[in-house]
Write an enzyme that holds these catalytic residues in place. Structure first.
Site, PDB file in Angstrom:
ATOM      1  N   HIS A 143       0.837  -1.202   0.000  1.00 24.07           N
ATOM      2  CA  HIS A 143       0.000   0.000   0.000  1.00 24.07           C
ATOM      3  C   HIS A 143       0.870   1.249   0.000  1.00 24.07           C
ATOM      4  O   HIS A 143       0.632   2.181  -0.773  1.00 24.07           O
ATOM      5  CB  HIS A 143      -0.911  -0.009   1.226  1.00 24.07           C
ATOM      6  CG  HIS A 143      -1.730   1.229   1.374  1.00 24.07           C
ATOM      7  ND1 HIS A 143      -3.074   1.274   1.097  1.00 24.07           N
ATOM      8  CD2 HIS A 143      -1.392   2.483   1.765  1.00 24.07           C
ATOM      9  CE1 HIS A 143      -3.522   2.504   1.311  1.00 24.07           C
ATOM     10  NE2 HIS A 143      -2.513   3.247   1.725  1.00 24.07           N
ATOM     11  N   GLU A 144       1.883   1.275   0.860  1.00 23.02           N
ATOM     12  CA  GLU A 144       2.737   2.457   0.934  1.00 23.02           C
ATOM     13  C   GLU A 144       3.539   2.654  -0.341  1.00 23.02           C
ATOM     14  O   GLU A 144       3.688   3.777  -0.829  1.00 23.02           O
ATOM     15  CB  GLU A 144       3.666   2.338   2.150  1.00 23.02           C
ATOM     16  CG  GLU A 144       2.960   2.416   3.476  1.00 23.02           C
ATOM     17  CD  GLU A 144       2.063   3.639   3.600  1.00 23.02           C
ATOM     18  OE1 GLU A 144       2.447   4.717   3.106  1.00 23.02           O
ATOM     19  OE2 GLU A 144       0.982   3.512   4.168  1.00 23.02           O
ATOM     20  N   HIS A 147       1.449   4.312  -3.044  1.00 20.10           N
ATOM     21  CA  HIS A 147       1.356   5.773  -2.996  1.00 20.10           C
ATOM     22  C   HIS A 147       2.499   6.412  -3.787  1.00 20.10           C
ATOM     23  O   HIS A 147       2.296   7.384  -4.526  1.00 20.10           O
ATOM     24  CB  HIS A 147       1.417   6.270  -1.553  1.00 20.10           C
ATOM     25  CG  HIS A 147       0.117   6.197  -0.824  1.00 20.10           C
ATOM     26  ND1 HIS A 147      -1.060   6.719  -1.329  1.00 20.10           N
ATOM     27  CD2 HIS A 147      -0.194   5.690   0.406  1.00 20.10           C
ATOM     28  CE1 HIS A 147      -2.037   6.524  -0.454  1.00 20.10           C
ATOM     29  NE2 HIS A 147      -1.542   5.898   0.595  1.00 20.10           N
ATOM     30  N   GLU A 205      -6.224   6.622  -1.257  1.00 20.69           N
ATOM     31  CA  GLU A 205      -6.100   5.514  -0.314  1.00 20.69           C
ATOM     32  C   GLU A 205      -6.708   4.234  -0.886  1.00 20.69           C
ATOM     33  O   GLU A 205      -6.137   3.146  -0.756  1.00 20.69           O
ATOM     34  CB  GLU A 205      -6.790   5.866   1.008  1.00 20.69           C
ATOM     35  CG  GLU A 205      -6.103   6.958   1.808  1.00 20.69           C
ATOM     36  CD  GLU A 205      -4.717   6.544   2.287  1.00 20.69           C
ATOM     37  OE1 GLU A 205      -4.495   5.344   2.498  1.00 20.69           O
ATOM     38  OE2 GLU A 205      -3.867   7.427   2.444  1.00 20.69           O
TER      39      GLU A 205
END
Length: 291
Positions: A143-144, A147, A205
């Site tokens: 997920h990070e 980004h 997100e």
């Protein structure tokens, strides 16, 4: 001659199958055009990211808050990153040239982030307080990384062009998976707090959730871990409300979105593990630590 034709046909089928394998999973969308409003290209963001990351590490080192290379948890994080990174260029071709780094900060903060250019940091609290499995760590890290791959920092900077570039970058980098903690743990120091001033949009997100699932699945990590992860977060949040979650989609919404797209990533995971996608064993998480 017939054997040669047969070999050629088999080779063509293998190439076709390989191409189809790259096209499965979560569909790749074009990067947001809003990135262009930030007044800086990806190279500039990478340089600013490098400065911010190094400053954070320097201040954390002064507090003796950076894990050494022999730390078992850091070794674990770097091994997981090593499996995810080879699949990042599918989402951003520039990622193949990034100077990837992974560090662990000795702080009870429940947080993690990946700055533009592939500079990853985890806080020890997210590993210990949630008792994460490798699959769940991969979901957080994926997920990070997502980004950074999708250049959400530049996109947010484009939306908030009135703020200085460095301040925008620092804020975007710190809008980590579980939101914001202005203190970022006493051990990390005041400099690290600069990375927690801006949250990504809910759409960013949600996109990062799905891209993270795709990265994890391709690397052989079970994407169903994302469901277990948010179930843990919800349980922790009930016992001790986490205010930083208010800037993000709710845990239930994230679980719903992941379940809606699970059929896209489970076959990818099964292929990576050499398993039958219709006969996958149930995912097994670890219990939360007793308080």
């Amino acid at each position: 001659m017939k054997k040669l034709k047969l070999k050629s046909a088999l080779l063509a089928l293998l190439i076709c199958a390989s191409a189809l394998a790259q096209d499965d999973g979560i569909p790749v969308r074009k990067l947001s055009p809003l990135r262009g409003l930030a007044g800086a290209d990806s190279r500039q963001f990478d340089e600013q990211s490098k400065l911010q990351y190094n400053q954070m590490l320097a201040e954390a080192h002064q507090k003796d808050a950076v894990a050494t290379d022999r730390n078992p948890q850091l070794i674990r994080l770097r091994a997981i990153a090593g499996r995810l990174i080879p699949f990042t260029s599918r989402w951003n071709p520039d990622a193949a040239k990034w100077d990837w780094q992974v560090n662990l900060l000795n702080s009870p903060t429940v947080n993690a982030f990946c700055m533009p250019g592939g500079r990853i940091a985890f806080y020890n609290g997210i590993l210990t307080k949630l008792n994460l499995t490798d699959d769940e760590v991969a979901m957080v890290m994926g997920h990070e990384i997502a980004h950074a791959l999708r250049e959400h920092a530049r996109e947010q900077a484009g939306k908030n062009n009135a703020t200085s570039l460095v301040a925008r970058l620092a804020g975007a980098a710190g809008a980590a998976y579980f939101g914001l903690d202005p203190r970022l743990g006493d051990a990390v120091g005041s400099g690290a707090a600069k990375v927690a001033s801006l949250s990504f949009s809910r759409s960013d997100e949600s996109e990062a959730d799905l891209v993270g699932m795709d990265l994890a699945a391709r690397a052989g990590f079970d994407p169903r871990a994302g469901i277990a992860l948010w179930q843990k977060m919800s349980a922790v949040n009930k016992a001790q409300p986490l205010p930083f979650l208010s800037t993000h989609p709710s845990g239930n919404q994230r679980i719903e979105d992941m379940n809606k797209n699970m059929h896209l990533v489970l076959p990818v995971f099964a292929r990576a593990k050499g398993l039958d996608p219709n006969k996958l064993p149930p995912y097994r998480s670890l219990a939360l630590p007793k308080s």
